[in-house]
Design an enzyme around this catalytic site. Structure first.
Site, PDB file in Angstrom:
ATOM      1  CG  ASP A  97      -0.087  -0.230   2.518  1.00 38.66           C
ATOM      2  OD1 ASP A  97       1.130  -0.001   2.481  1.00 38.66           O
ATOM      3  OD2 ASP A  97      -0.670  -0.636   3.539  1.00 38.66           O
ATOM      4  CD  GLU A 119       0.492  -6.640   3.160  1.00 36.37           C
ATOM      5  OE1 GLU A 119       0.397  -5.407   3.147  1.00 36.37           O
ATOM      6  OE2 GLU A 119       1.365  -7.249   3.807  1.00 36.37           O
ATOM      7  CD  GLU A 133       0.493   4.421   4.577  1.00 38.11           C
ATOM      8  OE1 GLU A 133      -0.443   5.067   5.126  1.00 38.11           O
ATOM      9  OE2 GLU A 133       1.684   4.745   4.692  1.00 38.11           O
ATOM     10  CG  HIS A 209       6.702   4.171  10.108  1.00 41.75           C
ATOM     11  ND1 HIS A 209       5.974   4.397   8.970  1.00 41.75           N
ATOM     12  CD2 HIS A 209       6.559   2.862  10.374  1.00 41.75           C
ATOM     13  CE1 HIS A 209       5.428   3.268   8.573  1.00 41.75           C
ATOM     14  NE2 HIS A 209       5.755   2.318   9.407  1.00 41.75           N
ATOM     15  NE  ARG A 211       3.568  11.415   4.086  1.00 39.61           N
ATOM     16  CZ  ARG A 211       4.720  10.963   3.587  1.00 39.61           C
ATOM     17  NH1 ARG A 211       5.083   9.716   3.780  1.00 39.61           N
ATOM     18  NH2 ARG A 211       5.516  11.766   2.904  1.00 39.61           N
ATOM     19  CG  HIS A 242      11.018   5.237   9.700  1.00 44.30           C
ATOM     20  ND1 HIS A 242      11.295   6.163   8.723  1.00 44.30           N
ATOM     21  CD2 HIS A 242      10.277   4.282   9.099  1.00 44.30           C
ATOM     22  CE1 HIS A 242      10.733   5.769   7.583  1.00 44.30           C
ATOM     23  NE2 HIS A 242      10.119   4.625   7.784  1.00 44.30           N
TER      24      HIS A 242
HETATM   25  C1  UD1 Z   1       6.812   4.808   3.662  1.00 45.63           C
HETATM   26  C2  UD1 Z   1       5.404   4.432   3.182  1.00 45.63           C
HETATM   27  C3  UD1 Z   1       4.636   3.725   4.288  1.00 45.63           C
HETATM   28  C4  UD1 Z   1       5.428   2.550   4.846  1.00 45.63           C
HETATM   29  C5  UD1 Z   1       6.817   3.016   5.249  1.00 45.63           C
HETATM   30  C6  UD1 Z   1       7.658   1.842   5.684  1.00 45.63           C
HETATM   31  C7  UD1 Z   1       4.269   5.951   1.603  1.00 45.63           C
HETATM   32  C8  UD1 Z   1       3.560   7.222   1.431  1.00 45.63           C
HETATM   33  N1  UD1 Z   1       4.672   5.662   2.840  1.00 45.63           N
HETATM   34  O1  UD1 Z   1       6.669   5.756   4.693  1.00 45.63           O
HETATM   35  O2  UD1 Z   1       3.412   3.237   3.774  1.00 45.63           O
HETATM   36  O3  UD1 Z   1       4.752   2.050   5.967  1.00 45.63           O
HETATM   37  O4  UD1 Z   1       7.459   3.633   4.124  1.00 45.63           O
HETATM   38  O5  UD1 Z   1       8.762   2.254   6.433  1.00 45.63           O
HETATM   39  O6  UD1 Z   1       4.490   5.244   0.649  1.00 45.63           O
HETATM   40  N2  UD1 Z   1      14.281   8.319   4.605  1.00 45.63           N
HETATM   41  C9  UD1 Z   1      15.656   8.221   4.512  1.00 45.63           C
HETATM   42  N3  UD1 Z   1      16.201   7.000   4.176  1.00 45.63           N
HETATM   43  C10 UD1 Z   1      15.452   5.891   3.946  1.00 45.63           C
HETATM   44  C11 UD1 Z   1      14.054   6.000   4.048  1.00 45.63           C
HETATM   45  C12 UD1 Z   1      13.479   7.211   4.364  1.00 45.63           C
HETATM   46  O7  UD1 Z   1      16.378   9.199   4.718  1.00 45.63           O
HETATM   47  O8  UD1 Z   1      16.017   4.833   3.645  1.00 45.63           O
HETATM   48  C13 UD1 Z   1      13.660   9.628   4.958  1.00 45.63           C
HETATM   49  C14 UD1 Z   1      13.694  10.657   3.809  1.00 45.63           C
HETATM   50  O9  UD1 Z   1      13.875  11.937   4.353  1.00 45.63           O
HETATM   51  C15 UD1 Z   1      12.273  10.524   3.237  1.00 45.63           C
HETATM   52  C16 UD1 Z   1      11.472  10.290   4.502  1.00 45.63           C
HETATM   53  O10 UD1 Z   1      12.290   9.428   5.295  1.00 45.63           O
HETATM   54  O11 UD1 Z   1      11.878  11.678   2.525  1.00 45.63           O
HETATM   55  C17 UD1 Z   1      10.107   9.696   4.320  1.00 45.63           C
HETATM   56  O12 UD1 Z   1      10.106   8.580   3.440  1.00 45.63           O
HETATM   57  P1  UD1 Z   1       8.717   8.136   2.725  1.00 45.63           P
HETATM   58  O13 UD1 Z   1       8.972   6.937   1.903  1.00 45.63           O
HETATM   59  O14 UD1 Z   1       8.110   9.314   2.066  1.00 45.63           O
HETATM   60  O15 UD1 Z   1       7.752   7.813   3.941  1.00 45.63           O
HETATM   61  P2  UD1 Z   1       7.821   6.752   5.100  1.00 45.63           P
HETATM   62  O16 UD1 Z   1       7.333   7.431   6.323  1.00 45.63           O
HETATM   63  O17 UD1 Z   1       9.146   6.109   5.097  1.00 45.63           O
HETATM   64  N1  UDP Z   2      12.053  -3.876  10.525  1.00 44.09           N
HETATM   65  C1  UDP Z   2      13.437  -4.046  10.375  1.00 44.09           C
HETATM   66  N2  UDP Z   2      14.278  -3.246  11.112  1.00 44.09           N
HETATM   67  C2  UDP Z   2      13.827  -2.291  11.967  1.00 44.09           C
HETATM   68  C3  UDP Z   2      12.412  -2.119  12.083  1.00 44.09           C
HETATM   69  C4  UDP Z   2      11.563  -2.912  11.342  1.00 44.09           C
HETATM   70  O1  UDP Z   2      13.895  -4.907   9.610  1.00 44.09           O
HETATM   71  O2  UDP Z   2      14.646  -1.607  12.600  1.00 44.09           O
HETATM   72  C5  UDP Z   2      11.137  -4.717   9.716  1.00 44.09           C
HETATM   73  C6  UDP Z   2      10.025  -5.411  10.468  1.00 44.09           C
HETATM   74  O3  UDP Z   2      10.454  -6.670  10.961  1.00 44.09           O
HETATM   75  C7  UDP Z   2       8.939  -5.544   9.415  1.00 44.09           C
HETATM   76  C8  UDP Z   2       9.150  -4.319   8.527  1.00 44.09           C
HETATM   77  O4  UDP Z   2      10.464  -3.848   8.822  1.00 44.09           O
HETATM   78  O5  UDP Z   2       9.126  -6.704   8.605  1.00 44.09           O
HETATM   79  C9  UDP Z   2       8.119  -3.273   8.839  1.00 44.09           C
HETATM   80  O6  UDP Z   2       8.454  -2.094   8.214  1.00 44.09           O
HETATM   81  P1  UDP Z   2       7.808  -0.695   8.606  1.00 44.09           P
HETATM   82  O7  UDP Z   2       7.354  -0.728  10.021  1.00 44.09           O
HETATM   83  O8  UDP Z   2       8.803   0.343   8.214  1.00 44.09           O
HETATM   84  O9  UDP Z   2       6.589  -0.580   7.590  1.00 44.09           O
HETATM   85  P2  UDP Z   2       5.062  -1.056   7.631  1.00 44.09           P
HETATM   86  O10 UDP Z   2       5.032  -2.531   7.837  1.00 44.09           O
HETATM   87  O11 UDP Z   2       4.372  -0.297   8.710  1.00 44.09           O
HETATM   88  O12 UDP Z   2       4.550  -0.661   6.290  1.00 44.09           O
END
Ligand code: UD1
Ligand code: UDP
Length: 376
Positions: A97, A119, A133, A209, A211, A242
């Site tokens: 999602d 999923e 999502e 984490h 939003r 995160h």
């Molecule tokens: C995203 C997904 C969310 C998912 C989550 C898993 C969307 C809108 N959101 O949220 O559904 O649950 O990933 O973790 O698709 N950043 C880094 N390095 C990384 C990753 C992120 O620096 O490796 C920082 C960047 O500043 C980036 C911000 O995190 O702009 C947000 O990343 P983004 O993918 O927009 O949203 P998440 O909150 O990570």
């Molecule tokens: N996870 C990981 N390292 C961490 C935190 C989470 O490998 O430090 C794994 C966790 O076991 C799960 C996945 O990341 O499989 C979940 O990711 P996240 O919570 O970022 O996203 P969501 O599932 O909410 O979309």
């Protein structure tokens, strides 16, 4: 001639949950399995992929610091479309999602390439929670041909939206495949060794984490942790942060100087699995962690108002506590004080999210799809 399947991934959970599918598809010589990373996440995506020894064939590297939803959607839409034009896939597989999921499905739809959604069918019933999502998964399912639903409940959601039953395949959740494999291989380091946590100390693992929790809800969560540290003087908190700066700034501000709070960078998957296993309970707003906790039979207090994973709550390991400070404190203390209730929780039946064979099933259904395309 081999069929080309493009598996699109963008974020950490997509990498972890698609890894077993990618590995199962690669075993089938009738397929050319192409891994397309959008790079919506950078470090967190690479970290997850490297554990499963998977390399992306192409990475679009779209991530920007504090990126907007518009930025991700537009870059994924254009970037994936260009790769589809070059690689000419017979099927695009997306997961879950995220905004990568939606963008990659739209560009496939514009080219009349069938989409398989891993999923599929999760619904919270509220477009604001989780945001964005819930919209991403509904819109993706409007464009999907093959629906890989993790549970019967997800299948029922799809049937109620008039998806044809012949297009829905209940497979279990692929995260259980990834988790079971990691547990069986005995991979990962114990948090005690990594962070010098006393061996008798109860551990609470926390991740946050989402939003929709940015701002006040996240502050409430942090205040609840402050109270718990006071009321539970032996307990340690392990908080893998995160990478999102909007999230880590708040958590660091509220909990940065507290004793018995251990911050880490995102943990490698097997180390995170060890941390889940070692913890007394988990506080989390993560989707994947709810599913994993049910397999490990760990209580997880779900810091959201509603969940699209009612199976975790019915199973008993998932307890919906919202983002209200008092409620988080009360429910956590209850599990520390009521040993019988805790023991009942950890003796639950098998996980409702499957038995670790979801990826193989998906590979078989994809194979059938190519053998009988006219049936769809
Ligand atoms: C995203 C997904 C969310 C998912 C989550 C898993 C969307 C809108 N959101 O949220 O559904 O649950 O990933 O973790 O698709 N950043 C880094 N390095 C990384 C990753 C992120 O620096 O490796 C920082 C960047 O500043 C980036 C911000 O995190 O702009 C947000 O990343 P983004 O993918 O927009 O949203 P998440 O909150 O990570
Ligand atoms: N996870 C990981 N390292 C961490 C935190 C989470 O490998 O430090 C794994 C966790 O076991 C799960 C996945 O990341 O499989 C979940 O990711 P996240 O919570 O970022 O996203 P969501 O599932 O909410 O979309």
């Amino acid at each position: 001639m081999k069929r080309t399947i493009i598996c699109v991934i963008g974020t950490r959970p997509e990498a972890i949950k698609m890894a077993p599918v990618i590995l199962a598809l690669k075993e089938n010589p009738a397929f050319r399995t192409f891994v397309l990373a959008t790079g919506q996440h950078t470090d967190m995506l690479d970290q997850a992929l490297s554990f499963f020894d998977i390399k992306a064939d192409v990475n679009l590297h779209i991530m920007k610091d504090r990126q907007t939803l518009d930025h991700i959607t537009s870059r994924v839409l254009v970037g994936t479309g260009e790769i589809y034009d070059k690689e000419k896939p017979d099927l695009v597989l997306v997961h879950g999602d995220t905004t990568t999921t939606l963008g990659a499905s739209m560009s496939a739809f514009y080219r009349k390439i069938p989409v398989g959604h891993v999923e599929a069918g999760l619904r919270s019933g509220n477009l604001d929670q989780p945001f964005p999502e819930e919209a991403n998964r509904i819109l993706t399912d409007r464009l999907t041909t093959l629906f890989f639903a993790p549970t019967n409940n997800a299948k029922d959601n799809l049937l109620s939206e008039k998806v044809a039953e012949t297009q829905i395949f209940v497979t279990g959740n692929t995260v259980i495949d990834a988790l079971a494999w990691t547990v069986n291989e005995k991979r990962g380091n114990s948090p005690e060794r990594m962070y010098s946590i006393p061996s008798q100390a109860p551990l609470i693992l926390m991740t946050a984490h989402r939003r929709e929790s940015w701002g006040k809800p996240l502050e409430n969560i942090c205040e609840a942790v402050q109270v718990l540290l006071e009321k539970l003087p032996d307990v340690y908190f392990l908080i893998p942060l995160h990478k999102n700066p909007t999230v880590r700034e708040v958590i660091k501000k509220f909990l940065g100087n507290m004793d018995r709070v251990i911050f880490t960078e995102p943990l490698d998957y097997p180390d995170f699995v060890q941390a889940m296993k070692r913890s007394y309970l988990i506080l989390s707003d993560s989707g994947g962690v709810q599913e994993e906790a049910s397999y490990l039979k760990k209580p997880v207090l779900i810091m959201r108002n509603i969940s699209e994973r009612p199976e975790a709550i019915d199973h008993g390991t998932g307890i919906l506590v919202g983002t209200d400070k008092e409620r988080i404190v009360k429910e956590t203390l209850r599990l520390f004080s009521n040993g019988t209730e805790y023991d009942n929780l950890i003796k639950r039946s098998e996980s409702p999210f499957g038995d670790g064979t979801a990826a193989k099933k998906i590979e078989c259904y994809v194979s059938n799809f190519f053998n009988q395309t006219s049936a769809f």
